[in-house]
Write a protein that holds these residues in place. Structure first.
Motif, short mmCIF file in Angstrom:
data_model
loop_
_atom_site.label_atom_id
_atom_site.label_comp_id
_atom_site.label_asym_id
_atom_site.label_seq_id
_atom_site.Cartn_x
_atom_site.Cartn_y
_atom_site.Cartn_z
N LEU A 29 0.82 -1.21 0.00
CA LEU A 29 0.00 0.00 0.00
C LEU A 29 0.86 1.26 0.00
N GLN A 30 1.94 1.27 0.76
CA GLN A 30 2.79 2.45 0.83
C GLN A 30 3.45 2.76 -0.50
N SER A 31 3.77 1.75 -1.27
CA SER A 31 4.42 2.00 -2.55
C SER A 31 3.44 2.53 -3.60
N ASN A 32 2.13 2.37 -3.37
CA ASN A 32 1.12 2.83 -4.33
C ASN A 32 0.45 4.13 -3.92
N ILE A 33 0.80 4.70 -2.78
CA ILE A 33 0.17 5.94 -2.31
C ILE A 33 0.76 7.11 -3.07
N SER A 34 -0.10 8.00 -3.54
CA SER A 34 0.37 9.25 -4.14
C SER A 34 -0.40 10.39 -3.48
N TYR A 35 0.33 11.26 -2.80
CA TYR A 35 -0.27 12.36 -2.07
C TYR A 35 -0.62 13.51 -2.99
N PHE A 36 -1.56 14.35 -2.55
CA PHE A 36 -2.00 15.51 -3.32
C PHE A 36 -1.28 16.76 -2.83
N PHE A 37 -0.82 17.59 -3.79
CA PHE A 37 -0.18 18.86 -3.47
C PHE A 37 -0.72 19.93 -4.41
N SER A 38 -0.82 21.15 -3.90
CA SER A 38 -1.22 22.29 -4.72
C SER A 38 0.04 22.91 -5.33
N PRO A 39 -0.11 23.75 -6.35
CA PRO A 39 1.07 24.41 -6.92
C PRO A 39 1.88 25.21 -5.90
N SER A 40 1.21 25.87 -4.96
CA SER A 40 1.94 26.62 -3.92
C SER A 40 2.79 25.69 -3.07
N GLN A 41 2.27 24.52 -2.73
CA GLN A 41 3.03 23.56 -1.95
C GLN A 41 4.20 23.00 -2.74
N VAL A 42 4.00 22.78 -4.03
CA VAL A 42 5.09 22.26 -4.88
C VAL A 42 6.22 23.27 -4.95
N LEU A 43 5.88 24.55 -5.16
CA LEU A 43 6.92 25.58 -5.26
C LEU A 43 7.58 25.87 -3.91
N ALA A 44 6.89 25.54 -2.80
CA ALA A 44 7.47 25.69 -1.47
C ALA A 44 8.31 24.47 -1.09
N LYS A 45 8.52 23.56 -2.04
CA LYS A 45 9.34 22.34 -1.87
C LYS A 45 8.74 21.37 -0.84
N GLU A 46 7.41 21.39 -0.67
CA GLU A 46 6.75 20.45 0.24
C GLU A 46 6.50 19.10 -0.43
N ALA A 47 6.49 19.08 -1.74
CA ALA A 47 6.22 17.85 -2.50
C ALA A 47 7.51 17.04 -2.62
N PRO A 48 7.41 15.72 -2.62
CA PRO A 48 8.60 14.89 -2.75
C PRO A 48 9.19 14.97 -4.15
N ALA A 49 10.50 15.12 -4.23
CA ALA A 49 11.16 15.24 -5.53
C ALA A 49 11.40 13.87 -6.17
N ASP A 50 11.37 12.83 -5.38
CA ASP A 50 11.74 11.50 -5.88
C ASP A 50 10.57 10.53 -5.96
N ARG A 51 9.34 11.00 -5.72
CA ARG A 51 8.19 10.10 -5.71
C ARG A 51 7.07 10.64 -6.58
N VAL A 52 6.17 9.77 -6.96
CA VAL A 52 4.98 10.16 -7.71
C VAL A 52 4.00 10.82 -6.74
N PHE A 53 3.41 11.93 -7.16
CA PHE A 53 2.38 12.58 -6.37
C PHE A 53 1.36 13.21 -7.31
N ARG A 54 0.25 13.68 -6.73
CA ARG A 54 -0.80 14.31 -7.53
C ARG A 54 -0.70 15.82 -7.37
N LEU A 55 -0.88 16.52 -8.48
CA LEU A 55 -0.88 17.98 -8.52
C LEU A 55 -2.24 18.40 -9.04
#
Length: 160
Positions: A29-55
Motif C-alpha cells: 500500500l505504501q508504494s502505491n500511495i500518491s499524495y495531493f499537493f497544490s502548486p503553492s506547496q510544490v513551489l514551497a518544496k513540500e512535495a517529494p522530488a523523488d516520488r509520484v504525487f498528484r498535482l
C-alpha cells in the motif's frame, strides 16, 4: 511434546503468519500511495522530488500548448496563488480545457516542470475534486488575488 506445547507452537506460527501478511500488505500500500499537493506547496518544496504525487488546480487560460507530434501537451496548473508548468504525453480527457479543474499524477522534474503520467478532468459542471477546491479556498483565504498568478514562478529563472 505435550498437547499444550503443540498449541503454543501453533499459536506462535499463526501470529507470525498474520504479522508477515500484514507487513506485506502495508508495504504494498505504501508504494502505491500518491499524495495531493497544490502548486503553492510544490513551489514551497513540500512535495517529494523523488516520488509520484498528484498535482491539482485550475488550468491557466492561454497556457495550453500542443507539441508538433500532436500528443505532447504543456499547460500551467494554478491554485490562484502560484502556477506549475505541466508536461503530458498522451490523449487528454474530453472534458479537459482551460479554466477548468484538473488533477494530474506524475513527478516533478529537476527543471521545475511536472511530468504527468495521468491527467484527470472534472466530470460535470458542478464538480471539482475536493483537494482542488480546498487548495483554492486556502489560496483565497490567504488574500492572494487571482491577478497575482504568475506562470514564470514555476520556471527556474522565470523564463523559458
Amino acid at each position: 511434546m505435550k498437547a499444550r506445547h503443540k498449541r503454543l507452537v501453533l499459536v506462535g506460527v499463526a501470529i507470525l503468519g498474520v504479522g508477515a501478511a500484514a507487513t506485506l500488505a502495508i508495504s504494498a500500500l505504501q508504494s502505491n500511495i500518491s499524495y495531493f499537493f497544490s502548486p503553492s506547496q510544490v513551489l514551497a518544496k513540500e512535495a517529494p522530488a523523488d516520488r509520484v504525487f498528484r498535482l491539482g488546480g485550475l488550468v491557466n487560460k492561454g497556457s495550453l500548448n500542443r507539441g508538433a507530434d500532436g500528443l505532447t501537451v504543456t499547460f500551467d496548473v494554478t491554485d490562484l496563488a502560484q502556477s506549475v508548468k505541466v508536461s503530458y504525453t498522451g490523449i487528454l480527457p474530453d472534458l479537459f480545457k482551460e479554466g477548468q479543474g484538473t488533477v494530474t499524477r506524475g513527478r516533478l522534474g529537476p527543471d521545475g516542470v511536472f511530468y504527468a503520467e495521468e491527467v484527470l478532468a472534472k466530470h460535470d459542471e458542478a464538480y471539482m475534486p475536493p483537494e482542488v477546491a480546498d487548495s483554492l479556498k486556502t489560496a483565497q483565504s490567504q488574500g492572494t488575488p487571482a491577478a497575482a498568478t504568475t506562470t514564470s514562478a514555476a520556471r527556474p529563472g522565470g523564463a523559458q
